[in-house]
Design a protein around this motif. Structure first.
Motif, PDB file in Angstrom:
ATOM      1  N   GLU A   1       0.863  -1.251  -0.050  1.00  0.00           N
ATOM      2  CA  GLU A   1       0.130  -0.046  -0.010  1.00  0.00           C
ATOM      3  C   GLU A   1       0.818   1.462  -0.160  1.00  0.00           C
TER       4      GLU A   1
ATOM      5  N   ARG B   1       0.128   4.213  -2.608  1.00  0.00           N
ATOM      6  CA  ARG B   1       0.051   5.755  -2.231  1.00  0.00           C
ATOM      7  C   ARG B   1       1.046   6.637  -2.820  1.00  0.00           C
TER       8      ARG B   1
ATOM      9  N   HIS C   1      -6.806   3.900  -3.410  1.00  0.00           N
ATOM     10  CA  HIS C   1      -6.274   5.302  -3.562  1.00  0.00           C
ATOM     11  C   HIS C   1      -6.757   5.962  -4.785  1.00  0.00           C
TER      12      HIS C   1
END
Length: 259
Positions: free
Chosen positions: A63, A67, A121
């Motif tokens: 993740e 991001r 995201h």
């Protein structure tokens, strides 16, 4: 009214379908960030596409990397309005009994976990702007069994379900999410399975052409055009578009009926 050029993120974009999607965005006047673990191929693609493209090495199962991809795209290119969740591989193969649990889980993490994180995201980035599109690369193995290994088939079914579920959530924000479902496609992935290397596209083309109902195989560019269409189709949401040259309906059973 003409659509403005896209500012797009493509995961798994260094080769194959992802690279073709990136090329389609740039060809139409857009700008693109390609995220991939294959730095050599990614840098080479960046060089071919020119100043409208950026490459960032990223592990889309992590993740923090995803991001960073969106932060980098917004900083370098501008407000992202199209996201193509394309990263993937065949993953673990073999019979059910032979398949290690950890290999099954890691394949699902790559093939559906990465799509989840990318969508997460993407939505966080785009929802307050009132427009944006997400397109996942699914597969004909999303639709029925027997067209891929167990983990791959399970993951691609999950991608289709995730697309439909996320579409319900994001529609009120003016966002769309759809999927392309390629059949056998001439790409670095199929070349690695069929030929001697991921670069052996000629062998992949010849073998997939022989298996195709029409004698013409699906190419990465064909799938890219379909994905790009879905990213522009404002009133298409939660759909999975099969891109297989009609093989599903032009196969042996269909030919037998008319013979």
């Amino acid at each position: 009214m003409a659509e403005p050029p896209q500012i797009a993120v493509v995961t798994g974009g260094a080769r194959g379908i992802g690279a073709a999607i990136a090329g389609t965005v740039v060809r139409d006047g857009g700008r693109v960030l390609v995220a991939d673990l294959d730095e050599e191929a990614g840098r080479a693609l960046e060089g071919r596409l020119g100043s409208s493209a950026r490459f960032l090495r990223a592990d889309v199962t992590a993740e923090q990397d995803v991001r960073a991809v969106f932060a980098h795209a917004e900083r370098e290119l501008g407000p992202v309005d199209a996201v193509y969740a394309n990263a993937g591989a065949v993953g673990v193969t073999g019979t059910l009994v032979e398949t290690a649990v950890e290999d099954f889980r890691s394949t699902l993490d790559l093939l559906v976990g990465s799509v989840f994180v990318t969508f997460k995201h993407a939505v966080a980035t785009m929802r307050d702007r009132g427009r944006g599109a997400m397109v996942a690369t699914a597969s004909v193995a999303s639709l029925r069994g027997g067209l891929g290994p167990h983990a791959y088939t399970a993951a691609k079914h999950a991608v289709k379900g995730l697309v439909e579920s996320v579409a319900v959530e994001v529609a009120p924000y003016g966002l769309t999410v759809n999927a392309v479902a390629p059949g056998g496609t001439v790409s670095s992935l199929s070349a690695g399975l069929i030929g001697t290397s991921p670069d052996d596209l000629r062998t992949a083309y010849e073998q997939l052409a022989a298996r195709s109902s029409s004698g013409v195989p699906t190419t990465s560019e064909d799938v890219a055009e379909a994905a790009y269409f879905l990213s522009r189709a404002r009133r298409v949401n939660g759909a999975t578009l099969v891109v297989d040259g009609g093989d599903a309906v032009l196969g042996t059973a269909g030919r037998a009926y008319y013979s």
